[in-house]
Write a protein that holds these residues in place. Structure first.
Motif, short mmCIF file in Angstrom:
data_model
loop_
_atom_site.label_atom_id
_atom_site.label_comp_id
_atom_site.label_asym_id
_atom_site.label_seq_id
_atom_site.Cartn_x
_atom_site.Cartn_y
_atom_site.Cartn_z
N GLU A 120 0.82 -1.21 0.00
CA GLU A 120 0.00 0.00 0.00
C GLU A 120 0.86 1.26 0.00
O GLU A 120 0.52 2.27 -0.63
N GLU A 121 1.98 1.19 0.70
CA GLU A 121 2.89 2.34 0.74
C GLU A 121 3.46 2.62 -0.65
O GLU A 121 3.56 3.78 -1.08
N ARG A 122 3.85 1.57 -1.37
CA ARG A 122 4.37 1.75 -2.73
C ARG A 122 3.34 2.36 -3.66
O ARG A 122 3.65 3.22 -4.50
N HIS A 123 2.09 1.96 -3.50
CA HIS A 123 1.01 2.51 -4.33
C HIS A 123 0.85 4.01 -4.08
O HIS A 123 0.72 4.81 -5.03
N LEU A 124 0.89 4.41 -2.81
CA LEU A 124 0.79 5.83 -2.47
C LEU A 124 1.99 6.60 -3.02
O LEU A 124 1.83 7.70 -3.59
N LEU A 125 3.19 6.05 -2.85
CA LEU A 125 4.39 6.73 -3.32
C LEU A 125 4.33 6.98 -4.83
O LEU A 125 4.71 8.05 -5.30
N ARG A 126 3.87 5.98 -5.58
CA ARG A 126 3.77 6.16 -7.04
C ARG A 126 2.81 7.30 -7.36
O ARG A 126 3.07 8.12 -8.24
N LYS A 127 1.71 7.35 -6.64
CA LYS A 127 0.71 8.39 -6.89
C LYS A 127 1.27 9.78 -6.64
O LYS A 127 1.04 10.72 -7.41
N ILE A 128 2.02 9.92 -5.54
CA ILE A 128 2.62 11.22 -5.22
C ILE A 128 3.77 11.54 -6.16
O ILE A 128 3.92 12.67 -6.64
N ASP A 129 4.60 10.53 -6.43
CA ASP A 129 5.74 10.74 -7.33
C ASP A 129 5.31 11.22 -8.71
O ASP A 129 6.00 12.02 -9.34
N TYR A 130 4.17 10.72 -9.19
CA TYR A 130 3.74 11.05 -10.54
C TYR A 130 3.03 12.40 -10.64
O TYR A 130 2.75 12.87 -11.75
N THR A 131 2.72 13.01 -9.49
CA THR A 131 2.06 14.32 -9.53
C THR A 131 2.92 15.42 -8.91
O THR A 131 3.23 16.42 -9.56
N LEU A 132 3.35 15.21 -7.67
CA LEU A 132 4.12 16.24 -6.97
C LEU A 132 5.47 16.50 -7.62
O LEU A 132 5.82 17.65 -7.91
N LEU A 133 6.24 15.43 -7.85
CA LEU A 133 7.61 15.61 -8.34
C LEU A 133 7.68 16.27 -9.73
O LEU A 133 8.43 17.23 -9.91
N PRO A 134 6.93 15.79 -10.72
CA PRO A 134 7.03 16.44 -12.04
C PRO A 134 6.61 17.91 -12.01
O PRO A 134 7.19 18.74 -12.72
N THR A 135 5.62 18.23 -11.20
CA THR A 135 5.14 19.61 -11.14
C THR A 135 6.19 20.53 -10.52
O THR A 135 6.52 21.59 -11.06
N LEU A 136 6.73 20.12 -9.36
CA LEU A 136 7.77 20.92 -8.72
C LEU A 136 9.01 21.02 -9.60
O LEU A 136 9.66 22.07 -9.67
N PHE A 137 9.33 19.93 -10.29
CA PHE A 137 10.49 19.89 -11.18
C PHE A 137 10.35 20.92 -12.31
O PHE A 137 11.25 21.71 -12.57
N LEU A 138 9.19 20.92 -12.95
CA LEU A 138 8.96 21.84 -14.06
C LEU A 138 8.97 23.29 -13.58
O LEU A 138 9.56 24.18 -14.23
N LEU A 139 8.35 23.55 -12.44
CA LEU A 139 8.32 24.91 -11.91
C LEU A 139 9.71 25.39 -11.51
O LEU A 139 10.02 26.58 -11.66
N LEU A 140 10.56 24.48 -11.02
CA LEU A 140 11.90 24.90 -10.65
C LEU A 140 12.75 25.21 -11.89
O LEU A 140 13.58 26.12 -11.86
N ILE A 141 12.53 24.47 -12.96
CA ILE A 141 13.20 24.82 -14.23
C ILE A 141 12.85 26.25 -14.62
O ILE A 141 13.73 27.05 -14.96
#
Length: 496
Positions: A43-64
């Motif tokens: 269940e933890e892996r499922h949550l991590l994938r969900k957050i990784d696929y939304t939070l990380l790409p968004t913050l990454f693009l905004l930091l660029i």
């Protein structure tokens, strides 16, 4: 079921959540505690994938976009902004420096506000405003107008980077954070590469279009893109674990519980703002980490003048801008590899100090010669050493200030603010009169990097001493608890 999973049974204190929702999340936490280790991890892996696929790409693009807009002035220098605005002497250095006045002043109050706000709304609004200000840079007519816009740009950009780091620390455990921070920070490194390519393309295709110089198009295009992405980011960014609407109650419970289990305490947000600032400011570890960052940032100011240094190779404007990209691309790969290794250990000090030593070698080479091949190679060593490991320092902040949430937010903002003070004076290390050698800058950067390494080692010594003290105290507590026939709880140790 492991003892660790039983260690924490309370729910974080959050704002903006109803009592019935708190009860529902607490109920799900109690169910999670009954799962086997395998079921829990699934269940933890499922949550991590969900957050990784939304939070990380968004913050990454905004930091660029954050770094593209902030550092566009370095490329604009090659494109001729100094001549067009009749800048003389150290005018350009001042234009670089003044941005960080507003940037420093805005960070601490912003992160304190963010700890009580909705990150999805607050951060996206800040991004939109700085995009509009950056666009206005392309419309300035005089040097003094440029200075005014740069001060305002620094103020409007100040919430984003410390805010993004704080938001990551609200979602990820200590063993996950350095790699995610590296992924985020690689956006700033890639922006250096993209900036060279974008600037070269605009210089080649838009110089003189509609009667405007290429550097004006650079600011207008990059600022407009930032405004559009800022609007879209509102729909992609999550808030905090217990308050993100797109998560189910079960997912919120998992997000809250696994973080509490990681640090052994709840992530409270009911601490008064001034109290959180005072709690962070009175912690000696904050100043040791700040010295690591201040000295490193002084040396890292070379990025603001990378096109200037490459221009000493006497290539065309387009080729000069293109040649600034490869050192950033190599550094991006290094940052991810180093952070992955740091997380797996987990270890911070030597994953930070060793790359810094490589950067020191780069500065020494640049100070010793002006020949094209060795000096260009030295740029790879400088950037790879200083910025390939910087995300490890950022992750070290979170593991050194795990709880409460408001203290961690203040610590990130204070350290980032103190670190960026160096950006006010460091641009003056690169006056035109010192070119093409820039020996004063490179010798100073060598000394600053050596100082940063020294403070890494001092911090490690202090944290190890704290861990040893906790070992002794926990051993005594365990012995006393054993005599009484009850169990004792082992405290979480600092990451060295």
């Amino acid at each position: 079921m492991s003892d660790a999973k039983l260690a924490v049974t309370h729910l974080e204190s959050v704002g903006g959540i109803q009592a019935d929702q708190v009860a529902a999340i607490q109920s799900e936490i109690e169910k999670l505690m009954l799962l086997s280790d395998e079921e829990f991890k699934a269940e933890e892996r499922h949550l991590l994938r969900k957050i990784d696929y939304t939070l990380l790409p968004t913050l990454f693009l905004l930091l660029i976009l954050n770094y593209l807009d902030r550092n566009a002035l370095a490329s604009a220098r090659v494109q001729g902004i100094e001549a067009d605005l009749k800048m003389v002497g150290t005018n350009f250095n001042t234009a670089i420096s003044v941005l960080f006045v507003g940037y420093i002043l805005g960070q601490i109050p912003s992160n304190m506000i963010l700890s009580r706000s909705r990150p999805s709304l607050y951060l996206s609004a800040c991004v939109f405003i700085w995009g509009a200000v950056s666009l206005c840079t392309g419309l300035v007519k005089t040097y003094h107008q440029l200075i005014a816009v740069r001060v305002l740009l620094g103020l409007t950009e100040s919430p984003y980077f410390p805010g993004a780091l704080f938001l990551l620390s609200a979602w990820y455990t200590k063993k996950e954070l350095a790699f995610r921070t590296a992924f985020l920070y690689s956006g700033s490194l890639l922006s250096g590469a993209f900036s060279g390519f974008i600037s070269a393309g605009i210089q080649h295709g838009l110089n003189g279009a509609k009667g405007m110089e290429s550097w004006r198009w650079l600011f207008i295009i990059e600022g407009a893109i930032t405004c559009v992405i800022a609007f879209l980011s509102y729909f992609a960014l999550p808030d905090y674990p217990a308050t993100t609407k797109r998560l189910t109650t079960r997912e919120k419970a998992m997000a809250v519980y696994r973080l509490e289990k990681d640090v052994g305490s709840k992530d409270e947000d009911d601490m008064p703002l001034w109290a959180s600032f005072k709690l962070a400011a009175l912690d000696y570890r904050l100043y040791l980490l700040a010295m690591v960052v201040i000295l490193k940032t002084t040396a890292g100011a070379v990025t603001q003048f990378l096109p200037t240094v490459v221009a000493t190779f006497k290539y065309s404007k387009v080729m000069t801008l293109v040649l600034t990209a490869p050192p950033y691309l190599v550094t991006t790969v290094l940052s991810i590899v180093i952070s992955r290794m740091s997380d797996r250990k987990p270890e911070r000090c030597f994953h930070l100090a060793v790359p810094l030593a490589v950067g020191l070698v780069g500065f020494a080479v640049a100070a010793a010669t002006t020949k094209t091949a060795p000096r260009y190679f030295s740029l790879f060593l400088m950037l790879g050493g200083l910025f390939g490991s910087y995300n490890v320092a950022l992750a070290w902040i979170s593991s050194s200030f795990p709880r409460p949430r408001a203290k961690r937010a203040s610590a990130y903002a204070i350290i980032n603010s103190l670190g960026n003070i160096a950006q006010i004076w460091s641009p003056y290390l690169y006056p035109k009169s010192d070119g093409p050698k820039y020996s004063t800058a490179f010798v100073t950067n060598s000394v600053m990097t050596a100082g940063s390494i020294a403070f890494c080692l001092i911090l490690r010594y202090c944290l190890k001493r704290n861990n040893d003290q906790m070992d002794r105290e926990d051993a005594m507590d365990a012995e006393a608890a054993s005599e009484k026939g009850v169990s004792s709880t082992k405290r979480i140790r600092y990451v060295l």
